[in-house]
Design a protein around this motif. Structure first.
Motif, PDB file in Angstrom:
ATOM      1  N   CYS A 154       0.834  -1.210   0.000  1.00  0.00           N
ATOM      2  CA  CYS A 154       0.000   0.000   0.000  1.00  0.00           C
ATOM      3  C   CYS A 154       0.864   1.254   0.000  1.00  0.00           C
ATOM      4  CB  CYS A 154      -0.917   0.004   1.223  1.00  0.00           C
ATOM      5  SG  CYS A 154      -2.281  -1.165   1.142  1.00  0.00           S
ATOM      6  N   GLY A 155       1.941   1.233   0.773  1.00  0.00           N
ATOM      7  CA  GLY A 155       2.794   2.402   0.863  1.00  0.00           C
ATOM      8  C   GLY A 155       3.445   2.770  -0.447  1.00  0.00           C
ATOM      9  N   ILE A 156       3.948   1.773  -1.161  1.00  0.00           N
ATOM     10  CA  ILE A 156       4.667   2.052  -2.404  1.00  0.00           C
ATOM     11  C   ILE A 156       3.739   2.629  -3.471  1.00  0.00           C
ATOM     12  CG2 ILE A 156       4.388  -0.174  -3.581  1.00  0.00           C
ATOM     13  CD1 ILE A 156       7.309  -0.069  -4.321  1.00  0.00           C
ATOM     14  N   ILE A 157       2.437   2.327  -3.361  1.00  0.00           N
ATOM     15  CA  ILE A 157       1.465   2.785  -4.361  1.00  0.00           C
ATOM     16  C   ILE A 157       0.795   4.101  -3.974  1.00  0.00           C
ATOM     17  CG2 ILE A 157      -0.805   2.242  -5.328  1.00  0.00           C
ATOM     18  CD1 ILE A 157       1.485   0.843  -6.701  1.00  0.00           C
ATOM     19  N   PHE A 158       0.517   4.298  -2.697  1.00  0.00           N
ATOM     20  CA  PHE A 158      -0.276   5.453  -2.274  1.00  0.00           C
ATOM     21  C   PHE A 158       0.545   6.603  -1.686  1.00  0.00           C
ATOM     22  CE2 PHE A 158      -3.636   2.041  -1.428  1.00  0.00           C
ATOM     23  CZ  PHE A 158      -4.272   2.262  -2.627  1.00  0.00           C
ATOM     24  N   MET A 159       1.716   6.311  -1.125  1.00  0.00           N
ATOM     25  CA  MET A 159       2.384   7.300  -0.284  1.00  0.00           C
ATOM     26  C   MET A 159       3.629   7.883  -0.942  1.00  0.00           C
ATOM     27  SD  MET A 159       2.051   8.843   2.550  1.00  0.00           S
ATOM     28  CE  MET A 159       3.088  10.038   3.368  1.00  0.00           C
ATOM     29  N   VAL A 160       3.649   9.172  -1.127  1.00  0.00           N
ATOM     30  CA  VAL A 160       4.848   9.879  -1.584  1.00  0.00           C
ATOM     31  C   VAL A 160       5.870   9.831  -0.447  1.00  0.00           C
ATOM     32  CG1 VAL A 160       5.736  12.151  -2.239  1.00  0.00           C
ATOM     33  CG2 VAL A 160       3.512  11.392  -3.093  1.00  0.00           C
ATOM     34  N   PRO A 161       7.159   9.467  -0.690  1.00  0.00           N
ATOM     35  CA  PRO A 161       7.808   9.316  -1.993  1.00  0.00           C
ATOM     36  C   PRO A 161       7.955   7.881  -2.485  1.00  0.00           C
ATOM     37  CG  PRO A 161       9.492   9.514  -0.311  1.00  0.00           C
ATOM     38  CD  PRO A 161       8.157   9.531   0.399  1.00  0.00           C
ATOM     39  N   GLY A 162       6.958   7.014  -2.244  1.00  0.00           N
ATOM     40  CA  GLY A 162       6.984   5.680  -2.821  1.00  0.00           C
ATOM     41  C   GLY A 162       7.050   5.741  -4.338  1.00  0.00           C
ATOM     42  N   PRO A 412      -8.017  13.820 -11.194  1.00  0.00           N
ATOM     43  CA  PRO A 412      -7.049  12.763 -11.537  1.00  0.00           C
ATOM     44  C   PRO A 412      -6.482  12.020 -10.333  1.00  0.00           C
ATOM     45  CG  PRO A 412      -6.630  14.735 -12.838  1.00  0.00           C
ATOM     46  CD  PRO A 412      -7.673  15.105 -11.831  1.00  0.00           C
ATOM     47  N   VAL A 413      -6.457  12.662  -9.152  1.00  0.00           N
ATOM     48  CA  VAL A 413      -5.916  11.968  -7.984  1.00  0.00           C
ATOM     49  C   VAL A 413      -6.794  10.783  -7.615  1.00  0.00           C
ATOM     50  CG1 VAL A 413      -7.104  13.311  -6.180  1.00  0.00           C
ATOM     51  CG2 VAL A 413      -4.863  12.320  -5.716  1.00  0.00           C
ATOM     52  N   LEU A 414      -8.118  10.882  -7.864  1.00  0.00           N
ATOM     53  CA  LEU A 414      -9.008   9.757  -7.589  1.00  0.00           C
ATOM     54  C   LEU A 414      -8.733   8.589  -8.524  1.00  0.00           C
ATOM     55  CD1 LEU A 414     -12.355  11.701  -7.058  1.00  0.00           C
ATOM     56  CD2 LEU A 414     -10.919  10.656  -5.287  1.00  0.00           C
ATOM     57  N   ILE A 415      -8.449   8.904  -9.789  1.00  0.00           N
ATOM     58  CA  ILE A 415      -8.102   7.852 -10.748  1.00  0.00           C
ATOM     59  C   ILE A 415      -6.790   7.193 -10.348  1.00  0.00           C
ATOM     60  CG2 ILE A 415      -7.581   7.379 -13.169  1.00  0.00           C
ATOM     61  CD1 ILE A 415      -9.342   9.743 -13.911  1.00  0.00           C
ATOM     62  N   ALA A 416      -5.829   8.004  -9.905  1.00  0.00           N
ATOM     63  CA  ALA A 416      -4.533   7.466  -9.468  1.00  0.00           C
ATOM     64  C   ALA A 416      -4.712   6.523  -8.287  1.00  0.00           C
ATOM     65  CB  ALA A 416      -3.588   8.607  -9.102  1.00  0.00           C
ATOM     66  N   LEU A 417      -5.523   6.924  -7.318  1.00  0.00           N
ATOM     67  CA  LEU A 417      -5.725   6.101  -6.126  1.00  0.00           C
ATOM     68  C   LEU A 417      -6.529   4.843  -6.443  1.00  0.00           C
ATOM     69  CD1 LEU A 417      -6.482   8.908  -3.504  1.00  0.00           C
ATOM     70  CD2 LEU A 417      -4.337   7.657  -3.836  1.00  0.00           C
ATOM     71  N   ALA A 418      -7.534   4.962  -7.325  1.00  0.00           N
ATOM     72  CA  ALA A 418      -8.327   3.785  -7.701  1.00  0.00           C
ATOM     73  C   ALA A 418      -7.472   2.787  -8.475  1.00  0.00           C
ATOM     74  CB  ALA A 418      -9.536   4.211  -8.531  1.00  0.00           C
ATOM     75  N   ALA A 419      -6.639   3.293  -9.386  1.00  0.00           N
ATOM     76  CA  ALA A 419      -5.739   2.404 -10.124  1.00  0.00           C
ATOM     77  C   ALA A 419      -4.739   1.748  -9.173  1.00  0.00           C
ATOM     78  CB  ALA A 419      -4.998   3.188 -11.207  1.00  0.00           C
TER      79      ALA A 419
END
Length: 474
Positions: A154-162, A412-419
Protein backbone atom coordinates in the motif's frame (compact mmCIF):
# COMPACT_ATOMS: atom_id res chain seq x y z
CA UNK A 1 -9.14 4.22 -38.43
CA UNK A 2 -12.36 2.91 -36.85
CA UNK A 3 -12.90 2.84 -33.11
CA UNK A 4 -13.13 -0.96 -33.18
CA UNK A 5 -9.76 -1.27 -34.88
CA UNK A 6 -8.14 1.06 -32.33
CA UNK A 7 -9.61 -0.96 -29.45
CA UNK A 8 -8.46 -4.26 -30.95
CA UNK A 9 -4.92 -3.00 -31.60
CA UNK A 10 -4.71 -1.55 -28.09
CA UNK A 11 -5.79 -4.88 -26.61
CA UNK A 12 -3.21 -6.69 -28.74
CA UNK A 13 -0.50 -4.24 -27.64
CA UNK A 14 -1.28 -4.76 -23.93
CA UNK A 15 -1.56 -8.55 -24.24
CA UNK A 16 1.65 -8.74 -26.23
CA UNK A 17 3.44 -6.66 -23.61
CA UNK A 18 2.21 -8.98 -20.85
CA UNK A 19 3.29 -12.09 -22.79
CA UNK A 20 6.73 -10.65 -23.51
CA UNK A 21 7.28 -9.93 -19.83
CA UNK A 22 5.70 -13.03 -18.28
CA UNK A 23 6.20 -15.76 -20.88
CA UNK A 24 9.39 -14.74 -22.65
CA UNK A 25 11.07 -13.01 -19.67
CA UNK A 26 11.64 -9.78 -21.61
CA UNK A 27 12.64 -6.86 -19.38
CA UNK A 28 9.47 -4.83 -18.53
CA UNK A 29 11.02 -1.63 -19.87
CA UNK A 30 11.69 -3.22 -23.27
CA UNK A 31 8.26 -4.85 -23.25
CA UNK A 32 6.48 -1.53 -22.67
CA UNK A 33 8.43 0.23 -25.41
CA UNK A 34 7.73 -2.61 -27.89
CA UNK A 35 4.04 -2.44 -26.98
CA UNK A 36 4.07 1.32 -27.55
CA UNK A 37 5.78 0.86 -30.94
CA UNK A 38 3.20 -1.68 -32.06
CA UNK A 39 0.31 0.49 -30.92
CA UNK A 40 1.61 3.56 -32.71
CA UNK A 41 2.33 1.77 -35.97
CA UNK A 42 -0.86 -0.34 -35.95
CA UNK A 43 -3.05 2.73 -35.40
CA UNK A 44 -1.39 4.47 -38.36
CA UNK A 45 0.46 7.18 -36.48
CA UNK A 46 3.37 6.62 -38.83
CA UNK A 47 6.99 5.78 -38.05
CA UNK A 48 8.20 9.30 -37.29
CA UNK A 49 5.13 10.26 -35.25
CA UNK A 50 5.25 7.01 -33.27
CA UNK A 51 8.91 7.38 -32.31
CA UNK A 52 8.44 11.05 -31.54
CA UNK A 53 5.47 10.25 -29.29
CA UNK A 54 7.36 7.53 -27.42
CA UNK A 55 10.43 9.67 -26.79
CA UNK A 56 8.37 12.71 -25.83
CA UNK A 57 6.26 10.64 -23.43
CA UNK A 58 9.43 9.30 -21.83
CA UNK A 59 10.92 12.76 -21.51
CA UNK A 60 7.75 14.35 -20.16
CA UNK A 61 7.38 11.84 -17.32
CA UNK A 62 11.08 12.12 -16.45
CA UNK A 63 10.67 15.89 -16.27
CA UNK A 64 7.80 15.37 -13.83
CA UNK A 65 9.20 12.74 -11.46
CA UNK A 66 12.74 11.75 -12.48
CA UNK A 67 14.54 13.83 -9.85
CA UNK A 68 11.90 13.03 -7.24
CA UNK A 69 12.44 9.28 -7.62
CA UNK A 70 16.22 9.69 -7.54
CA UNK A 71 16.17 11.89 -4.42
CA UNK A 72 13.75 9.56 -2.62
CA UNK A 73 15.79 6.46 -3.44
CA UNK A 74 19.03 8.08 -2.27
CA UNK A 75 17.45 9.11 1.04
CA UNK A 76 16.16 5.58 1.55
CA UNK A 77 19.53 4.06 0.77
CA UNK A 78 21.26 6.28 3.34
CA UNK A 79 18.63 5.54 6.01
CA UNK A 80 19.14 1.85 5.36
CA UNK A 81 22.90 2.21 5.71
CA UNK A 82 22.67 3.86 9.14
CA UNK A 83 20.36 1.15 10.52
CA UNK A 84 17.42 3.50 10.99
CA UNK A 85 14.85 0.85 10.05
CA UNK A 86 15.99 -1.64 12.68
CA UNK A 87 15.95 1.01 15.36
CA UNK A 88 12.53 2.34 14.35
CA UNK A 89 10.91 -1.11 14.57
CA UNK A 90 12.49 -1.75 17.97
CA UNK A 91 11.31 1.67 19.17
CA UNK A 92 7.76 0.91 18.03
CA UNK A 93 7.84 -2.29 20.08
CA UNK A 94 9.00 -0.48 23.20
CA UNK A 95 6.48 2.38 22.84
CA UNK A 96 3.32 0.61 21.69
CA UNK A 97 3.94 -2.86 23.11
CA UNK A 98 3.66 -6.32 21.52
CA UNK A 99 -0.13 -6.32 20.99
CA UNK A 100 -0.15 -3.10 18.96
CA UNK A 101 3.07 -3.87 17.07
CA UNK A 102 1.38 -5.10 13.83
CA UNK A 103 -0.59 -1.83 13.63
CA UNK A 104 2.24 0.55 14.54
CA UNK A 105 4.65 -1.30 12.26
CA UNK A 106 2.14 -1.21 9.39
CA UNK A 107 1.59 2.55 9.71
CA UNK A 108 5.33 3.26 9.90
CA UNK A 109 6.18 1.09 6.89
CA UNK A 110 3.37 2.50 4.76
CA UNK A 111 4.30 6.13 5.45
CA UNK A 112 7.72 7.26 6.69
CA UNK A 113 9.69 4.32 5.28
CA UNK A 114 8.47 4.57 1.69
CA UNK A 115 11.68 6.12 0.38
CA UNK A 116 13.30 2.71 0.88
CA UNK A 117 12.97 0.07 -1.85
CA UNK A 118 10.53 -2.66 -0.93
CA UNK A 119 13.01 -5.54 -1.39
CA UNK A 120 15.55 -3.85 0.87
CA UNK A 121 12.90 -3.01 3.46
CA UNK A 122 11.72 -6.63 3.58
CA UNK A 123 15.22 -8.05 3.93
CA UNK A 124 16.08 -5.62 6.73
CA UNK A 125 12.82 -5.81 8.70
CA UNK A 126 11.86 -9.49 8.27
CA UNK A 127 14.42 -10.85 10.80
CA UNK A 128 13.19 -8.28 13.33
CA UNK A 129 9.59 -9.28 12.71
CA UNK A 130 10.54 -12.96 13.07
CA UNK A 131 12.11 -12.37 16.46
CA UNK A 132 9.19 -10.26 17.66
CA UNK A 133 6.49 -12.66 16.43
CA UNK A 134 6.88 -14.84 19.52
CA UNK A 135 6.20 -11.82 21.75
CA UNK A 136 2.71 -11.09 20.41
CA UNK A 137 1.11 -14.49 20.80
CA UNK A 138 0.46 -17.71 18.84
CA UNK A 139 -0.63 -15.78 15.74
CA UNK A 140 2.45 -13.54 15.82
CA UNK A 141 3.94 -14.76 12.54
CA UNK A 142 0.62 -14.48 10.71
CA UNK A 143 -0.16 -10.99 12.02
CA UNK A 144 3.29 -9.52 11.39
CA UNK A 145 3.61 -11.15 7.96
CA UNK A 146 0.24 -9.72 6.95
CA UNK A 147 1.03 -6.30 8.42
CA UNK A 148 4.30 -6.17 6.47
CA UNK A 149 2.72 -7.31 3.19
CA UNK A 150 -0.17 -4.85 3.42
CA UNK A 151 1.90 -1.86 4.50
CA UNK A 152 4.74 -2.39 2.04
CA UNK A 153 2.49 -2.73 -1.00
CA UNK A 154 0.00 0.00 0.00
CA UNK A 155 2.79 2.40 0.86
CA UNK A 156 4.67 2.05 -2.40
CA UNK A 157 1.47 2.78 -4.36
CA UNK A 158 -0.28 5.45 -2.27
CA UNK A 159 2.38 7.30 -0.28
CA UNK A 160 4.85 9.88 -1.58
CA UNK A 161 7.81 9.32 -1.99
CA UNK A 162 6.98 5.68 -2.82
CA UNK A 163 8.10 4.98 -6.37
CA UNK A 164 4.67 3.72 -7.45
CA UNK A 165 2.95 6.84 -6.11
CA UNK A 166 5.47 9.12 -7.81
CA UNK A 167 5.16 7.27 -11.11
CA UNK A 168 1.36 7.17 -11.28
CA UNK A 169 1.11 10.80 -10.19
CA UNK A 170 3.49 11.77 -12.97
CA UNK A 171 1.64 9.79 -15.63
CA UNK A 172 -1.75 11.21 -14.64
CA UNK A 173 -0.49 14.75 -14.03
CA UNK A 174 -1.39 14.79 -10.32
CA UNK A 175 0.47 17.32 -8.18
CA UNK A 176 2.76 15.62 -5.69
CA UNK A 177 1.37 17.68 -2.84
CA UNK A 178 -2.18 16.52 -3.50
CA UNK A 179 -0.98 12.93 -3.98
CA UNK A 180 0.82 13.11 -0.63
CA UNK A 181 -2.18 14.44 1.29
CA UNK A 182 -4.79 12.20 -0.34
CA UNK A 183 -2.48 9.18 -0.23
CA UNK A 184 -1.84 9.69 3.48
CA UNK A 185 -5.57 10.03 4.17
CA UNK A 186 -6.13 6.76 2.30
CA UNK A 187 -3.19 4.59 3.31
CA UNK A 188 -3.44 4.89 7.11
CA UNK A 189 -7.07 3.72 7.50
CA UNK A 190 -6.57 1.13 4.75
CA UNK A 191 -3.66 -0.63 6.45
CA UNK A 192 -5.22 -0.40 9.92
CA UNK A 193 -8.58 -1.82 8.79
CA UNK A 194 -6.96 -4.54 6.67
CA UNK A 195 -4.68 -5.68 9.51
CA UNK A 196 -7.65 -5.63 11.91
CA UNK A 197 -9.79 -7.77 9.58
CA UNK A 198 -6.99 -10.25 8.93
CA UNK A 199 -6.21 -10.51 12.67
CA UNK A 200 -9.90 -11.29 13.28
CA UNK A 201 -9.82 -14.02 10.61
CA UNK A 202 -6.63 -15.52 12.01
CA UNK A 203 -8.13 -15.74 15.48
CA UNK A 204 -11.18 -17.49 14.01
CA UNK A 205 -9.13 -20.34 12.58
CA UNK A 206 -8.07 -19.00 9.17
CA UNK A 207 -4.39 -19.51 10.14
CA UNK A 208 -3.12 -23.01 11.01
CA UNK A 209 0.43 -22.78 12.43
CA UNK A 210 1.11 -26.45 11.80
CA UNK A 211 0.50 -26.08 8.07
CA UNK A 212 1.07 -22.36 7.47
CA UNK A 213 4.40 -21.94 9.26
CA UNK A 214 7.70 -23.68 8.73
CA UNK A 215 10.78 -24.02 10.92
CA UNK A 216 12.04 -20.58 11.84
CA UNK A 217 15.66 -19.75 11.15
CA UNK A 218 18.11 -18.91 13.85
CA UNK A 219 18.09 -15.28 14.94
CA UNK A 220 20.88 -14.19 12.66
CA UNK A 221 20.21 -16.70 9.89
CA UNK A 222 18.72 -15.74 6.55
CA UNK A 223 17.61 -17.83 3.61
CA UNK A 224 20.16 -17.58 0.86
CA UNK A 225 17.71 -17.17 -1.97
CA UNK A 226 14.12 -16.92 -3.02
CA UNK A 227 12.58 -18.47 -6.11
CA UNK A 228 13.09 -16.55 -9.31
CA UNK A 229 9.49 -16.02 -10.25
CA UNK A 230 8.30 -15.00 -13.71
CA UNK A 231 6.92 -11.56 -14.28
CA UNK A 232 8.39 -9.97 -11.17
CA UNK A 233 9.95 -6.56 -11.41
CA UNK A 234 13.12 -6.78 -9.38
CA UNK A 235 14.02 -3.37 -8.07
CA UNK A 236 17.59 -3.08 -6.95
CA UNK A 237 18.45 -6.70 -7.76
CA UNK A 238 20.21 -7.70 -10.96
CA UNK A 239 18.24 -9.92 -13.31
CA UNK A 240 18.83 -13.56 -12.55
CA UNK A 241 20.40 -12.84 -9.18
CA UNK A 242 18.61 -14.07 -6.10
CA UNK A 243 18.00 -11.59 -3.28
CA UNK A 244 20.36 -12.43 -0.47
CA UNK A 245 20.51 -11.04 2.98
CA UNK A 246 23.78 -10.40 4.71
CA UNK A 247 23.36 -9.73 8.43
CA UNK A 248 26.49 -7.64 8.32
CA UNK A 249 24.91 -5.34 5.77
CA UNK A 250 22.70 -3.77 8.43
CA UNK A 251 24.95 -1.12 9.90
CA UNK A 252 24.11 0.29 13.29
CA UNK A 253 23.66 4.02 13.56
CA UNK A 254 26.79 4.64 15.55
CA UNK A 255 29.30 7.31 14.76
CA UNK A 256 33.05 7.38 15.18
CA UNK A 257 34.42 5.60 18.22
CA UNK A 258 33.43 7.32 21.44
CA UNK A 259 30.34 9.03 20.03
CA UNK A 260 26.81 8.27 21.15
CA UNK A 261 24.30 6.65 18.82
CA UNK A 262 22.61 9.21 16.59
CA UNK A 263 19.08 10.10 17.68
CA UNK A 264 16.41 8.20 15.74
CA UNK A 265 14.31 11.34 15.44
CA UNK A 266 17.31 13.20 14.04
CA UNK A 267 17.86 10.48 11.42
CA UNK A 268 14.28 10.75 10.14
CA UNK A 269 13.90 14.51 10.64
CA UNK A 270 15.08 15.52 7.11
CA UNK A 271 12.66 13.08 5.43
CA UNK A 272 9.78 14.21 7.64
CA UNK A 273 10.67 17.84 6.92
CA UNK A 274 10.46 17.13 3.18
CA UNK A 275 6.99 15.63 3.50
CA UNK A 276 5.80 18.51 5.68
CA UNK A 277 7.09 21.06 3.16
CA UNK A 278 5.36 19.28 0.26
CA UNK A 279 2.09 19.07 2.20
CA UNK A 280 2.35 22.74 3.23
CA UNK A 281 2.88 23.77 -0.38
CA UNK A 282 -0.18 21.78 -1.45
CA UNK A 283 -2.37 23.23 1.28
CA UNK A 284 -1.22 26.75 0.39
CA UNK A 285 -2.12 26.09 -3.25
CA UNK A 286 -5.57 24.79 -2.29
CA UNK A 287 -6.15 27.83 -0.05
CA UNK A 288 -4.81 30.11 -2.81
CA UNK A 289 -2.27 31.51 -0.34
CA UNK A 290 0.64 33.04 -2.23
CA UNK A 291 4.05 33.23 -0.61
CA UNK A 292 7.30 33.09 -2.59
CA UNK A 293 9.32 31.31 0.11
CA UNK A 294 6.65 28.68 0.74
CA UNK A 295 6.17 28.18 -2.99
CA UNK A 296 9.90 27.49 -3.36
CA UNK A 297 10.33 25.27 -0.31
CA UNK A 298 7.03 23.45 -0.92
CA UNK A 299 8.01 22.48 -4.45
CA UNK A 300 8.48 18.67 -4.31
CA UNK A 301 11.86 18.76 -6.05
CA UNK A 302 13.23 21.40 -3.66
CA UNK A 303 11.64 19.76 -0.61
CA UNK A 304 13.12 16.33 -1.36
CA UNK A 305 16.48 17.90 -2.18
CA UNK A 306 16.45 19.56 1.25
CA UNK A 307 15.62 16.19 2.77
CA UNK A 308 18.44 14.47 0.90
CA UNK A 309 21.00 17.10 1.93
CA UNK A 310 19.83 16.91 5.55
CA UNK A 311 19.92 13.10 5.58
CA UNK A 312 23.44 13.15 4.13
CA UNK A 313 24.68 15.59 6.80
CA UNK A 314 23.11 13.61 9.66
CA UNK A 315 24.42 10.30 8.29
CA UNK A 316 27.99 11.62 8.09
CA UNK A 317 28.00 11.92 11.86
CA UNK A 318 26.66 8.38 12.19
CA UNK A 319 28.61 6.32 9.65
CA UNK A 320 31.20 8.72 8.26
CA UNK A 321 31.74 10.07 4.76
CA UNK A 322 32.78 6.70 3.31
CA UNK A 323 29.57 5.04 4.50
CA UNK A 324 27.48 7.81 3.00
CA UNK A 325 29.28 7.51 -0.33
CA UNK A 326 28.67 3.74 -0.39
CA UNK A 327 24.98 4.28 0.35
CA UNK A 328 24.66 6.88 -2.42
CA UNK A 329 26.39 4.53 -4.86
CA UNK A 330 23.93 1.78 -3.98
CA UNK A 331 21.03 4.19 -4.38
CA UNK A 332 22.12 5.20 -7.87
CA UNK A 333 22.25 1.54 -8.91
CA UNK A 334 18.81 0.83 -7.44
CA UNK A 335 17.12 3.82 -9.07
CA UNK A 336 18.09 2.92 -12.64
CA UNK A 337 15.42 0.35 -13.45
CA UNK A 338 12.56 2.16 -11.74
CA UNK A 339 13.40 5.36 -13.63
CA UNK A 340 13.42 3.49 -16.93
CA UNK A 341 10.21 1.67 -16.04
CA UNK A 342 8.48 4.93 -15.15
CA UNK A 343 9.68 6.53 -18.38
CA UNK A 344 8.43 3.58 -20.41
CA UNK A 345 5.04 3.97 -18.71
CA UNK A 346 5.03 7.58 -19.84
CA UNK A 347 5.76 6.44 -23.40
CA UNK A 348 2.78 4.08 -23.33
CA UNK A 349 0.53 6.82 -21.96
CA UNK A 350 1.58 9.22 -24.71
CA UNK A 351 1.04 6.59 -27.42
CA UNK A 352 -2.40 5.66 -26.10
CA UNK A 353 -3.38 9.34 -26.15
CA UNK A 354 -2.03 9.86 -29.66
CA UNK A 355 -3.88 6.77 -30.94
CA UNK A 356 -7.21 8.31 -29.91
CA UNK A 357 -8.13 5.71 -27.32
CA UNK A 358 -8.97 8.41 -24.78
CA UNK A 359 -12.01 9.64 -26.70
CA UNK A 360 -13.29 6.09 -27.22
CA UNK A 361 -12.91 5.01 -23.60
CA UNK A 362 -14.20 8.36 -22.42
CA UNK A 363 -17.46 7.70 -24.19
CA UNK A 364 -17.64 4.19 -22.78
CA UNK A 365 -17.04 5.37 -19.23
CA UNK A 366 -19.60 8.13 -19.58
CA UNK A 367 -22.25 5.70 -20.82
CA UNK A 368 -21.38 2.98 -18.32
CA UNK A 369 -23.81 2.36 -15.47
CA UNK A 370 -20.89 1.10 -13.39
CA UNK A 371 -19.03 3.67 -11.32
CA UNK A 372 -16.02 4.79 -13.39
CA UNK A 373 -13.66 4.39 -10.43
CA UNK A 374 -14.74 0.76 -10.07
CA UNK A 375 -13.91 0.17 -13.73
CA UNK A 376 -10.52 1.82 -13.19
CA UNK A 377 -9.93 -0.56 -10.24
CA UNK A 378 -10.89 -3.59 -12.35
CA UNK A 379 -8.55 -2.62 -15.20
CA UNK A 380 -5.60 -2.28 -12.82
CA UNK A 381 -6.52 -5.51 -10.99
CA UNK A 382 -6.67 -7.52 -14.22
CA UNK A 383 -3.32 -6.11 -15.33
CA UNK A 384 -1.76 -6.99 -11.98
CA UNK A 385 -3.06 -10.57 -12.01
CA UNK A 386 -1.59 -10.97 -15.52
CA UNK A 387 1.76 -9.22 -14.99
CA UNK A 388 2.47 -9.93 -11.33
CA UNK A 389 4.04 -6.57 -10.52
CA UNK A 390 2.24 -3.90 -8.52
CA UNK A 391 4.38 -1.06 -9.86
CA UNK A 392 4.26 -2.19 -13.48
CA UNK A 393 0.51 -2.79 -13.45
CA UNK A 394 -0.35 0.59 -11.91
CA UNK A 395 1.93 2.42 -14.37
CA UNK A 396 0.41 0.53 -17.33
CA UNK A 397 -3.13 1.16 -16.07
CA UNK A 398 -2.39 4.84 -15.53
CA UNK A 399 -0.93 5.06 -19.02
CA UNK A 400 -4.11 3.63 -20.50
CA UNK A 401 -6.40 5.82 -18.40
CA UNK A 402 -4.53 9.14 -18.55
CA UNK A 403 -6.17 10.27 -21.82
CA UNK A 404 -9.70 9.72 -20.47
CA UNK A 405 -9.25 11.53 -17.15
CA UNK A 406 -10.74 14.81 -18.44
CA UNK A 407 -13.74 13.02 -19.97
CA UNK A 408 -14.60 11.34 -16.66
CA UNK A 409 -15.03 14.65 -14.89
CA UNK A 410 -13.10 13.25 -11.91
CA UNK A 411 -10.09 14.65 -10.15
CA UNK A 412 -7.05 12.76 -11.54
CA UNK A 413 -5.92 11.97 -7.98
CA UNK A 414 -9.01 9.76 -7.59
CA UNK A 415 -8.10 7.85 -10.75
CA UNK A 416 -4.53 7.47 -9.47
CA UNK A 417 -5.73 6.10 -6.13
CA UNK A 418 -8.33 3.78 -7.70
CA UNK A 419 -5.74 2.40 -10.12
CA UNK A 420 -3.33 1.95 -7.22
CA UNK A 421 -5.97 0.08 -5.23
CA UNK A 422 -6.67 -2.23 -8.16
CA UNK A 423 -2.98 -2.97 -8.69
CA UNK A 424 -2.84 -4.45 -5.17
CA UNK A 425 -5.43 -7.14 -5.86
CA UNK A 426 -4.29 -10.78 -5.90
CA UNK A 427 -0.55 -10.59 -5.29
CA UNK A 428 0.51 -14.18 -5.88
CA UNK A 429 3.33 -16.48 -6.95
CA UNK A 430 4.50 -14.27 -9.83
CA UNK A 431 5.48 -11.55 -7.36
CA UNK A 432 8.96 -11.29 -5.93
CA UNK A 433 7.50 -9.73 -2.77
CA UNK A 434 5.42 -12.87 -2.24
CA UNK A 435 8.48 -15.11 -2.19
CA UNK A 436 10.57 -12.77 -0.06
CA UNK A 437 7.87 -12.63 2.61
CA UNK A 438 7.26 -16.36 2.37
CA UNK A 439 10.88 -17.37 2.87
CA UNK A 440 12.16 -14.65 5.20
CA UNK A 441 9.21 -14.86 7.63
CA UNK A 442 9.13 -18.64 7.94
CA UNK A 443 5.83 -19.23 6.14
CA UNK A 444 4.81 -22.12 3.94
CA UNK A 445 3.48 -21.27 0.49
CA UNK A 446 0.00 -21.97 1.85
CA UNK A 447 0.65 -19.50 4.65
CA UNK A 448 1.94 -16.83 2.28
CA UNK A 449 -1.16 -17.19 0.14
CA UNK A 450 -3.17 -16.27 3.22
CA UNK A 451 -1.02 -13.49 4.67
CA UNK A 452 0.14 -11.91 1.40
CA UNK A 453 -2.43 -12.77 -1.29
CA UNK A 454 -5.57 -12.57 0.85
CA UNK A 455 -4.24 -9.84 3.15
CA UNK A 456 -3.26 -7.39 0.41
CA UNK A 457 -6.43 -8.21 -1.57
CA UNK A 458 -8.50 -7.24 1.47
CA UNK A 459 -6.56 -3.96 1.59
CA UNK A 460 -7.22 -3.47 -2.13
CA UNK A 461 -10.99 -3.73 -1.67
CA UNK A 462 -10.94 -1.51 1.43
CA UNK A 463 -8.93 1.11 -0.45
CA UNK A 464 -11.44 1.09 -3.31
CA UNK A 465 -14.30 1.66 -0.87
CA UNK A 466 -12.44 4.56 0.74
CA UNK A 467 -11.64 6.09 -2.66
CA UNK A 468 -15.34 5.98 -3.53
CA UNK A 469 -16.07 7.81 -0.28
CA UNK A 470 -13.34 10.36 -1.02
CA UNK A 471 -14.87 10.99 -4.45
CA UNK A 472 -17.90 12.52 -2.71
CA UNK A 473 -15.73 15.29 -1.29
CA UNK A 474 -13.07 15.76 -4.01
Amino acid sequence: MSDTAILINTAVAVLATVLLIVKFKVNPVIGLILGSLYLGLSTQLGISKTIETITKGFGDIMMEVGLLIAFGVLMGSILNEVGAIRRLVERLLSVFGPKALPYSMAVAMSTVLQSIFVDVLIVISAPLARRMATKIGPMGTARLATAMAISLECGIIFMVPGVGALAVAGVLGVSLGKMLICGLLLVVPTVLLAVLIMSFLFRRGFWKPARDEQSVFEEDDYPQSTPNQPGSVRVGIDEGQQPQADPGAVKLAVGPEGKRETSLLLLFAPLLLSLILIAAGALAEIAKFQNGVLELLGNPVVALLIGLIGTTIVARGAIGQKGVEEAIGTGFKESGQILLLTGAGGSLAATVAAAGLGDILGGFFSASAVAPLVVVWVIAAVLHIAVGSVTLSVITAAGMLAPIAPALGLDPVLIALAAGAGSLFMIHVTSNTFWLLQSLLGQTVRGALKSVTVGVSVASVIALGLVLVMSIFI
